[in-house]
Design an enzyme around this catalytic site. Structure first.
Site, PDB file in Angstrom:
ATOM      1  N   ARG A  68     -37.800  43.273 -22.046  1.00  0.00           N
ATOM      2  CA  ARG A  68     -37.796  43.804 -23.497  1.00  0.00           C
ATOM      3  C   ARG A  68     -37.894  45.238 -23.491  1.00  0.00           C
ATOM      4  NH1 ARG A  68     -41.634  45.048 -27.373  1.00  0.00           N
ATOM      5  NH2 ARG A  68     -41.362  44.294 -29.405  1.00  0.00           N
ATOM      6  N   SER A  84     -37.774  33.966 -31.898  1.00  0.00           N
ATOM      7  CA  SER A  84     -38.823  34.123 -32.654  1.00  0.00           C
ATOM      8  C   SER A  84     -39.170  33.410 -33.966  1.00  0.00           C
ATOM      9  CB  SER A  84     -39.157  35.745 -32.783  1.00  0.00           C
ATOM     10  OG  SER A  84     -39.125  36.156 -31.413  1.00  0.00           O
ATOM     11  N   LYS A 119     -48.021  44.478 -31.050  1.00  0.00           N
ATOM     12  CA  LYS A 119     -46.941  45.271 -32.048  1.00  0.00           C
ATOM     13  C   LYS A 119     -47.730  45.002 -33.548  1.00  0.00           C
ATOM     14  CE  LYS A 119     -43.345  41.768 -31.809  1.00  0.00           C
ATOM     15  NZ  LYS A 119     -42.008  41.391 -31.514  1.00  0.00           N
TER      16      LYS A 119
END
Length: 197
Positions: free
Chosen positions: A29, A98, A127
């Protein structure tokens, strides 16, 4: 079926540490890099994974994943709206998506993914998101709604919480900071591999 352990890293250097320990399924990522640098980092990760008999999941960058002949792609809900799913499938990429609520889950399942991720199961520092904590009960509900699609638990996972996620219905647990912020990442990876064996 996907492996039960799924770490996420932001640089191939982490793969050099994780893959020799036996990690077989890993996501790169990488954010905020120019395209040429991003391409080089993803190609490096792909080659490292292939050398260790592991599968690499590319986060977000579906065009590069196709170009580089990668195995897997992971998309968030925003990316799902703009990605060319037909091109992704035609390239033979497997797809993870997701989800955070039932509308997103329905949208994800309509795309026929190879896994669905639910998070954050526990509070996460990775996050900022509007979903604070889904809880293990939601994992159990998602598992019933997923109709056989593998379910990945993500968000606030630790070695100690992994058995709770599996008991609730997760097929796989995904983790970032529990490894990357650990004082001894290799030791923590070994614990993860043990608890998910």
């Amino acid at each position: 079926m996907i492996p039960r352990f799924y770490p996420i890293f932001d640089h191939p250097d982490w793969l050099r540490r994780a893959l020799p320990l036996g990690v077989k399924f890993v996501q790169l990522r990488i954010k905020d890099q120019p395209q040429d640098r991003l391409r080089a980092l993803l190609a490096e990760g792909r080659d490292l994974c292939r050398a260790h008999g592991a599968q690499m999941v590319v986060n977000d960058h579906w065009e590069l994943a196709i170009e580089l002949g990668c195995d897997w792609l992971h998309l968030g809900q925003e990316d799902l709206e703009t990605a060319d799913l037909a091109a992704i499938r035609a390239a033979g990429l497997k797809l993870g998506l997701s989800t955070h609520d039932e509308d997103e889950l329905a949208r994800a399942l309509a795309a026929r993914p190879d896994y669905v991720a639910l998070g954050p199961v526990w509070p996460t520092i990775l996050k900022k998101m509007k979903w604070h904590q889904q809880g293990v009960e939601t994992l159990t509900r998602w598992k019933q709604l997923c109709q056989g699609v593998p379910l990945v638990a993500i968000g606030g996972l630790s070695v100690e919480r992994a058995p709770l996620a599996f008991a609730a219905g997760a097929d796989c647990v995904s983790v970032v900071t529990d490894i990357t912020l650990n004082a001894d990442p290799e030791a923590r990876l070994r614990q993860w591999l043990e608890v998910t064996r």
